[in-house]
Enzyme design. Structure first.
Site, mmCIF file in Angstrom:
data_model
loop_
_atom_site.group_PDB
_atom_site.id
_atom_site.type_symbol
_atom_site.label_atom_id
_atom_site.label_comp_id
_atom_site.label_asym_id
_atom_site.label_seq_id
_atom_site.Cartn_x
_atom_site.Cartn_y
_atom_site.Cartn_z
ATOM 1 N N ILE A 1 53.845 93.614 103.627
ATOM 2 C CA ILE A 1 52.442 93.199 103.527
ATOM 3 C C ILE A 1 51.504 94.385 103.677
ATOM 4 O O ILE A 1 50.531 94.525 102.933
ATOM 5 C CB ILE A 1 52.135 92.127 104.588
ATOM 6 C CG1 ILE A 1 52.915 90.841 104.282
ATOM 7 C CG2 ILE A 1 50.642 91.832 104.651
ATOM 8 C CD1 ILE A 1 52.818 89.791 105.376
ATOM 9 N N TYR B 1 57.062 86.821 120.384
ATOM 10 C CA TYR B 1 56.391 87.182 119.123
ATOM 11 C C TYR B 1 55.348 86.130 118.770
ATOM 12 O O TYR B 1 54.205 86.461 118.421
ATOM 13 C CB TYR B 1 57.426 87.307 118.008
ATOM 14 C CG TYR B 1 56.840 87.574 116.639
ATOM 15 C CD1 TYR B 1 56.486 88.864 116.254
ATOM 16 C CD2 TYR B 1 56.647 86.530 115.724
ATOM 17 C CE1 TYR B 1 55.948 89.113 114.995
ATOM 18 C CE2 TYR B 1 56.112 86.772 114.463
ATOM 19 C CZ TYR B 1 55.774 88.056 114.108
ATOM 20 O OH TYR B 1 55.246 88.304 112.864
ATOM 21 N N LYS C 1 51.195 86.761 118.451
ATOM 22 C CA LYS C 1 50.426 86.461 117.248
ATOM 23 C C LYS C 1 49.330 85.437 117.529
ATOM 24 O O LYS C 1 48.267 85.456 116.889
ATOM 25 C CB LYS C 1 51.360 85.977 116.132
ATOM 26 C CG LYS C 1 52.303 87.054 115.610
ATOM 27 C CD LYS C 1 51.526 88.260 115.077
ATOM 28 C CE LYS C 1 52.415 89.340 114.506
ATOM 29 N NZ LYS C 1 51.662 90.482 113.936
ATOM 30 N N THR D 1 59.639 89.680 102.920
ATOM 31 C CA THR D 1 59.677 91.078 103.339
ATOM 32 C C THR D 1 60.910 91.291 104.215
ATOM 33 O O THR D 1 61.474 90.315 104.735
ATOM 34 C CB THR D 1 58.429 91.449 104.169
ATOM 35 O OG1 THR D 1 58.484 90.750 105.428
ATOM 36 C CG2 THR D 1 57.145 91.078 103.444
#
Length: 300
Positions: A68, A206, A210, A241
């Site tokens: 990204i 994680y 975020k 990705t």
């Protein structure tokens, strides 16, 4: 009294008049039927003709040598910005710079681990010395060293995730702030994840990092609005990705496609256009927004 015939003859155009008429017609046909230039090279919402909607803006993008971050760097450069790419590995920086330069884009690169103060200092110094200021900051760098239980995560894991994903964007922005204030009308983009809204059970710390970025966006937007700096947040869904391979199991992908309704997984380029828009004059009245690019909406 002139005869009707002589009057009619007086209306017959001369050779020069015919030439002028044909020139006017030729110009009109070209304007109507020639391919139109894209908006970026015609006119922005401010009414100013430019090479690109971000012409001559300086953009610093962390975590921008693949995925990204790279797609964003490429798009901003294509839209006219002078782009600075960075990541933790020099070979990745060299590769990204080479690809962008092959397109004739304006780009520089520097190795930078955003969790390390000395690396952030070097990046800020280079940008200030070379460009004299910054207009755009995109914080795309992120880590996730753990796949497992939230409560089973070690203190070291917690520190690494929070340092890179949450603290480093705020600290880097703080260092760049003097170089942004003098430019005016600057834009900051933080990169969160749809996991902030739909936590993945194996990505506990994680997910939390975020989610914190959503609040950081709201807070910074209020703090920096008087300085002419807008702060928004990109919230990607599942994007193809290397970073997202951990959650791209076949059963999960099937379920996500059902949820999306769009029957595909996102590509990095799907995130790049909205970031360019958020950095452009066209979004001059948008700040504090957490914008989901996921093929569906988790919000009302």
């Amino acid at each position: 009294m002139p005869s009707p015939i002589l009057g009619a003859q007086a209306l017959v155009p001369t050779d020069q008049t015919l030439i002028d008429m044909f020139r006017v017609l030729e110009f009109a046909c070209r304007a109507l039927f020639s391919p139109r230039a894209p908006l970026s090279v015609r006119m922005s919402s401010t009414g100013v003709y430019k090479k690109g909607i971000l012409a001559d803006k300086v953009a610093v993008i962390t975590g921008s040598t693949h995925g990204i971050g790279f797609a964003i760097a490429q798009r901003l450069a294509r839209d006219g910005a002078h782009v600075v790419v960075s990541s933790r590995k020099q070979q990745n920086v060299d590769r990204a710079v080479a690809i962008l330069k092959e397109e004739g884009l304006s780009v520089r690169g520097m190795m930078c681990h955003v969790g390390k103060a000395e690396d952030r200092n070097r990046l800020v110094t280079m940008v200030a010395d070379y460009y004299g200021g910054v207009d755009i900051l995109v914080c795309a760098a992120g880590v996730n060293p753990l796949v497992g239980s939230t409560l089973g995560a070690s203190e070291q894991v917690w520190d690494k995730i929070l340092d890179v994903n949450v603290k480093s964007p705020a600290l880097l922005l703080g260092q760049l702030l003097p170089h942004m204030e003098k430019r005016g009308k600057c834009s900051v983009i933080l990169v969160s994840s749809v996991a902030a809204y739909f936590p993945v059970s194996l990505l506990g710390p994680y997910n939390i990092s975020k989610t914190a970025l959503l609040g950081l966006t709201k807070t910074l937007a209020v703090e920096l609005a008087p300085k002419g700096i807008r702060v928004n947040c990109l919230v990607p869904g599942l994007i193809k990705t290397p970073f997202s391979n951990v959650v791209q199991e076949e059963d999960m992908i099937t379920q996500i496609k059902k949820l999306h309704g769009m029957q595909r997984i996102g590509q990095p380029e799907d995130c790049a256009g909205i970031v360019s828009f958020l950095c452009s004059p066209d979004s001059s009245y948008i700040t504090g927004e957490n914008i989901v690019v996921a093929g569906f909406s988790p919000k009302l």
